[in-house]
Write a protein that holds these residues in place. Structure first.
Motif, PDB file in Angstrom:
ATOM      1  N   GLN A   2       0.854  -1.192   0.000  1.00  0.00           N
ATOM      2  CA  GLN A   2       0.000   0.000   0.000  1.00  0.00           C
ATOM      3  C   GLN A   2       0.893   1.245   0.000  1.00  0.00           C
ATOM      4  OE1 GLN A   2      -3.559   0.112   0.419  1.00  0.00           O
ATOM      5  NE2 GLN A   2      -3.504   2.311   0.281  1.00  0.00           N
ATOM      6  N   SER A   3       0.483   2.244  -0.746  1.00  0.00           N
ATOM      7  CA  SER A   3       1.241   3.488  -0.820  1.00  0.00           C
ATOM      8  C   SER A   3       0.316   4.649  -0.458  1.00  0.00           C
ATOM      9  CB  SER A   3       1.788   3.658  -2.238  1.00  0.00           C
ATOM     10  OG  SER A   3       2.597   4.786  -2.316  1.00  0.00           O
ATOM     11  N   TYR A   5      -0.504   8.904   0.259  1.00  0.00           N
ATOM     12  CA  TYR A   5      -0.176  10.294  -0.077  1.00  0.00           C
ATOM     13  C   TYR A   5       0.089  11.061   1.213  1.00  0.00           C
ATOM     14  CZ  TYR A   5      -1.957   9.512  -4.801  1.00  0.00           C
ATOM     15  OH  TYR A   5      -2.157   9.045  -6.070  1.00  0.00           O
ATOM     16  N   GLY A  71       7.907   8.569  -5.541  1.00  0.00           N
ATOM     17  CA  GLY A  71       7.287   7.442  -4.871  1.00  0.00           C
ATOM     18  C   GLY A  71       8.313   6.506  -4.266  1.00  0.00           C
ATOM     19  N   ASP A  73       8.152   2.645  -1.419  1.00  0.00           N
ATOM     20  CA  ASP A  73       7.264   1.733  -0.713  1.00  0.00           C
ATOM     21  C   ASP A  73       6.589   2.474   0.428  1.00  0.00           C
ATOM     22  OD1 ASP A  73       7.761  -0.427  -2.310  1.00  0.00           O
ATOM     23  OD2 ASP A  73       9.140  -1.425  -0.917  1.00  0.00           O
ATOM     24  N   GLY A  74       5.264   2.571   0.384  1.00  0.00           N
ATOM     25  CA  GLY A  74       4.512   3.168   1.472  1.00  0.00           C
ATOM     26  C   GLY A  74       4.177   4.642   1.336  1.00  0.00           C
ATOM     27  N   LEU A  75       4.779   5.344   0.388  1.00  0.00           N
ATOM     28  CA  LEU A  75       4.549   6.790   0.290  1.00  0.00           C
ATOM     29  C   LEU A  75       4.748   7.261  -1.149  1.00  0.00           C
ATOM     30  CD1 LEU A  75       4.018   9.434   1.934  1.00  0.00           C
ATOM     31  CD2 LEU A  75       6.494   9.602   2.231  1.00  0.00           C
ATOM     32  N   ARG A  76       3.879   8.185  -1.558  1.00  0.00           N
ATOM     33  CA  ARG A  76       4.011   8.783  -2.889  1.00  0.00           C
ATOM     34  C   ARG A  76       3.393  10.169  -2.850  1.00  0.00           C
ATOM     35  NH1 ARG A  76      -1.110   6.223  -5.990  1.00  0.00           N
ATOM     36  NH2 ARG A  76      -2.234   5.701  -4.104  1.00  0.00           N
ATOM     37  N   LEU A 118      10.461  11.419   0.952  1.00  0.00           N
ATOM     38  CA  LEU A 118      10.455  11.055  -0.474  1.00  0.00           C
ATOM     39  C   LEU A 118      11.725  11.511  -1.181  1.00  0.00           C
ATOM     40  CD1 LEU A 118       6.728  11.811  -1.354  1.00  0.00           C
ATOM     41  CD2 LEU A 118       7.867   9.582  -1.562  1.00  0.00           C
ATOM     42  N   ARG A 155       7.578   7.699   8.780  1.00  0.00           N
ATOM     43  CA  ARG A 155       7.777   6.281   8.433  1.00  0.00           C
ATOM     44  C   ARG A 155       6.986   5.357   9.372  1.00  0.00           C
ATOM     45  NH1 ARG A 155      11.781   5.212   4.735  1.00  0.00           N
ATOM     46  NH2 ARG A 155      13.102   6.965   4.145  1.00  0.00           N
ATOM     47  N   MET A 158       3.280   5.413   8.454  1.00  0.00           N
ATOM     48  CA  MET A 158       2.998   4.587   7.285  1.00  0.00           C
ATOM     49  C   MET A 158       2.792   3.127   7.705  1.00  0.00           C
ATOM     50  SD  MET A 158       5.843   6.412   4.748  1.00  0.00           S
ATOM     51  CE  MET A 158       6.536   4.864   4.326  1.00  0.00           C
TER      52      MET A 158
END
Length: 191
Positions: A2-3, A5, A71, A73-76, A118, A155, A158
């Motif tokens: 899952q990513s 925002y 982007g 893993d986990g954040l974008r 990021l 982190r 997330m």
């Protein structure tokens, strides 16, 4: 994996139940109805098209990436500007459709913290500061310190959000009950 925002991380930090209602139960917030959100997006688009060299010179920018989608893993998310400074450091710059009131809101800081994570992941650099431009105060430029502790909190958030979603876990509500007054989920939330 899952990513998320930055806006989703900010909601989680405001109250973990946002994650549960929106991503486990799939009950949308309908934030589009709010003028400031919509107008803020319009201003974002306008500002990204204008040349802000005078602001960049003020802080010693030697290179920039505008409207940069990043982007991991986990954040974008999309950073208004990723800046490389004369001293070799990198920093996010974010435009706000807001008036400067001698205070930086936590949500603005948290968004910059997400962008710092990021940038560090994608550019393999350290980020110590970020910048906010308040468009309704003659483009006032404000520097925001980005401590390591804040990036760690992003982190950790997330991971905790992923746990809520994957385990259908109903989290504790925020301990700040004043936040419940304007919450879009207040009518269905068990206090």
């Amino acid at each position: 994996m899952q990513s998320f925002y930055p806006s989703q991380i900010i909601e989680y930090l405001y109250c973990p139940r946002y994650t549960y209602f929106e991503y486990v139960l799939r009950i949308p917030q309908y934030e589009e109805k709010f003028y400031k959100v919509t107008r803020g997006r319009e201003v974002h688009n306008e500002k990204l098209e204008r040349n802000k060299d005078y602001l960049r010179k003020k802080i010693g920018v030697v290179d920039k990436w505008i409207d940069q989608y990043l982007g991991m893993d986990g954040l974008r998310g999309k950073v208004d500007e990723v800046l490389k400074l004369e001293d070799g450091n990198f920093a996010p710059l974010d435009y706000k459709f807001a008036v400067w009131k001698d205070k930086i809101y936590d949500t603005y800081k948290q968004q910059l913290y997400c962008y710092a994570v990021l940038i560090e992941e994608n550019f393999k650099v350290k980020v110590a500061n970020g910048y906010l431009v308040y468009t309704r105060s003659k483009n006032k430029l404000v520097t925001v310190s980005i401590p390591s502790k804040a990036k760690k909190e992003i982190r950790t958030s997330m991971e905790e959000m992923l746990e809520i979603i994957e385990q259908n876990k109903f989290p504790k509500a925020t301990k700040f009950k004043k936040r419940c007054v304007n919450c879009t989920y207040r009518n269905i939330c068990i206090k």
